[in-house]
Write a protein that holds these residues in place. Sequence first.
Motif, short mmCIF file in Angstrom:
data_model
loop_
_atom_site.label_atom_id
_atom_site.label_comp_id
_atom_site.label_asym_id
_atom_site.label_seq_id
_atom_site.Cartn_x
_atom_site.Cartn_y
_atom_site.Cartn_z
N GLU A 51 31.55 -7.42 -26.14
CA GLU A 51 32.66 -6.70 -25.51
C GLU A 51 34.03 -7.03 -26.12
O GLU A 51 35.04 -6.46 -25.72
N PHE A 52 34.05 -7.93 -27.10
CA PHE A 52 35.32 -8.33 -27.71
C PHE A 52 35.44 -7.76 -29.11
O PHE A 52 34.47 -7.71 -29.86
N ASN A 53 36.66 -7.34 -29.47
CA ASN A 53 36.90 -6.73 -30.78
C ASN A 53 37.07 -7.77 -31.88
O ASN A 53 36.65 -7.55 -33.01
N ASP A 54 37.74 -8.88 -31.54
CA ASP A 54 38.02 -9.90 -32.55
C ASP A 54 38.32 -11.23 -31.87
O ASP A 54 38.29 -11.33 -30.64
N ALA A 55 38.64 -12.24 -32.68
CA ALA A 55 38.89 -13.59 -32.16
C ALA A 55 40.07 -13.61 -31.19
O ALA A 55 40.04 -14.31 -30.18
N SER A 56 41.08 -12.83 -31.48
CA SER A 56 42.26 -12.78 -30.61
C SER A 56 41.90 -12.20 -29.24
O SER A 56 42.37 -12.70 -28.21
N ASP A 57 41.08 -11.18 -29.23
CA ASP A 57 40.63 -10.56 -27.98
C ASP A 57 39.82 -11.56 -27.15
O ASP A 57 40.02 -11.69 -25.94
N LEU A 58 38.93 -12.29 -27.79
CA LEU A 58 38.13 -13.31 -27.11
C LEU A 58 39.01 -14.42 -26.56
O LEU A 58 38.87 -14.84 -25.41
N ASP A 59 39.95 -14.89 -27.37
CA ASP A 59 40.86 -15.94 -26.94
C ASP A 59 41.69 -15.51 -25.74
O ASP A 59 41.84 -16.27 -24.77
N ASN A 60 42.20 -14.33 -25.78
CA ASN A 60 43.01 -13.82 -24.68
C ASN A 60 42.19 -13.74 -23.39
O ASN A 60 42.66 -14.14 -22.33
N CYS A 62 39.40 -15.48 -22.57
CA CYS A 62 38.99 -16.80 -22.09
C CYS A 62 40.14 -17.63 -21.55
O CYS A 62 39.94 -18.49 -20.69
N ASN A 63 41.33 -17.40 -22.04
CA ASN A 63 42.47 -18.23 -21.63
C ASN A 63 43.44 -17.54 -20.68
O ASN A 63 44.24 -18.22 -20.04
N ASN A 64 43.40 -16.22 -20.60
CA ASN A 64 44.40 -15.52 -19.78
C ASN A 64 43.82 -14.49 -18.84
O ASN A 64 44.54 -13.93 -18.03
N GLY A 65 42.54 -14.22 -18.95
CA GLY A 65 41.95 -13.16 -18.15
C GLY A 65 41.76 -13.54 -16.69
O GLY A 65 41.66 -14.70 -16.34
N ASP A 66 41.74 -12.53 -15.85
CA ASP A 66 41.41 -12.73 -14.44
C ASP A 66 39.91 -12.61 -14.30
O ASP A 66 39.27 -11.81 -14.99
N ASP A 67 39.34 -13.39 -13.40
CA ASP A 67 37.90 -13.33 -13.13
C ASP A 67 37.09 -13.50 -14.42
O ASP A 67 36.25 -12.69 -14.78
N VAL A 68 37.37 -14.60 -15.13
CA VAL A 68 36.75 -14.90 -16.41
C VAL A 68 35.30 -15.35 -16.21
O VAL A 68 35.01 -16.13 -15.32
N ASN A 69 34.39 -14.86 -17.03
CA ASN A 69 32.98 -15.25 -16.98
C ASN A 69 32.84 -16.66 -17.57
O ASN A 69 33.06 -16.86 -18.77
N PRO A 70 32.46 -17.65 -16.76
CA PRO A 70 32.35 -19.03 -17.27
C PRO A 70 31.27 -19.18 -18.34
O PRO A 70 31.32 -20.12 -19.13
N ASP A 71 30.31 -18.27 -18.39
CA ASP A 71 29.25 -18.36 -19.40
C ASP A 71 29.79 -18.22 -20.82
O ASP A 71 29.20 -18.73 -21.76
N ILE A 72 30.91 -17.53 -20.97
CA ILE A 72 31.54 -17.41 -22.29
C ILE A 72 32.79 -18.29 -22.38
O ILE A 72 33.07 -18.88 -23.42
N ALA A 73 33.54 -18.41 -21.29
CA ALA A 73 34.81 -19.14 -21.33
C ALA A 73 34.60 -20.64 -21.58
O ALA A 73 35.32 -21.24 -22.38
N ARG A 74 33.63 -21.26 -20.90
CA ARG A 74 33.43 -22.72 -21.08
C ARG A 74 33.03 -23.06 -22.52
O ARG A 74 33.64 -23.94 -23.13
N PRO A 75 32.01 -22.40 -23.08
CA PRO A 75 31.68 -22.73 -24.47
C PRO A 75 32.81 -22.42 -25.44
O PRO A 75 33.04 -23.18 -26.40
N TYR A 76 33.54 -21.34 -25.20
CA TYR A 76 34.65 -21.00 -26.09
C TYR A 76 35.73 -22.08 -26.03
O TYR A 76 36.24 -22.51 -27.07
N ARG A 77 36.06 -22.53 -24.84
CA ARG A 77 37.09 -23.57 -24.71
C ARG A 77 36.65 -24.88 -25.37
O ARG A 77 37.45 -25.56 -26.00
N LEU A 78 35.37 -25.23 -25.23
CA LEU A 78 34.85 -26.41 -25.93
C LEU A 78 34.97 -26.22 -27.44
O LEU A 78 35.39 -27.13 -28.17
#
Length: 175
Positions: A51-60, A62-78
């Motif tokens: 569902e993400f277009n690029d690294a910037s989209d994913l970063d935004n 995981c770090n700024n979205g409302d109701d973020v899916n922890p299944d992607i946000a936790r590994p991304y932050r690590l």
Amino acid sequence: GAIEACLDALQTVRSISLELSGLKQMQELISDIHGFMSTPYLYQDHYLLGEFNDASDLDNYCNNGDDVNPDIARPYRLYKKYGYEDLMHVFRSCKRSDNADLVIMTVHASKGREWDRVKIYNDFEGISYSLKRDKKTAEITDFSTSESEVRLMYVAITRAKIALDVEGVSIAINQ
């Protein structure tokens, strides 16, 4: 928290047993994130990254979205915090073992087990309890948790037979 604890411990401990459910899936997802960062178009059919277009989209997300899916946000932050190589080193080095010098696991996995010495890691805040602090003084103005989380902390602190290090949850204990 368990992966971060492994990264900290790998500096000084010879053998570590990481007992964490979903560890293989976490490793695969971090590898996928690593690939996505350079070639996102190859992951357009990925079950989480698609569902993400690029690294910037994913970063935004995981770090700024409302109701973020922890299944992607936790590994991304690590991944962003420690990098691909350090995380892969954890996955290669910290395997389940009965003979390890150190065992790292979640509180849920520790139920019914005991060790001579237990250290509770500092990853409860924001998950098991929340704090509000005064902006000027940094004093705690509000502490909240649920009854089920209190029971979980009880499980954590009753695993030790000889010594217990509660520094990781000292704020909660003092409330």
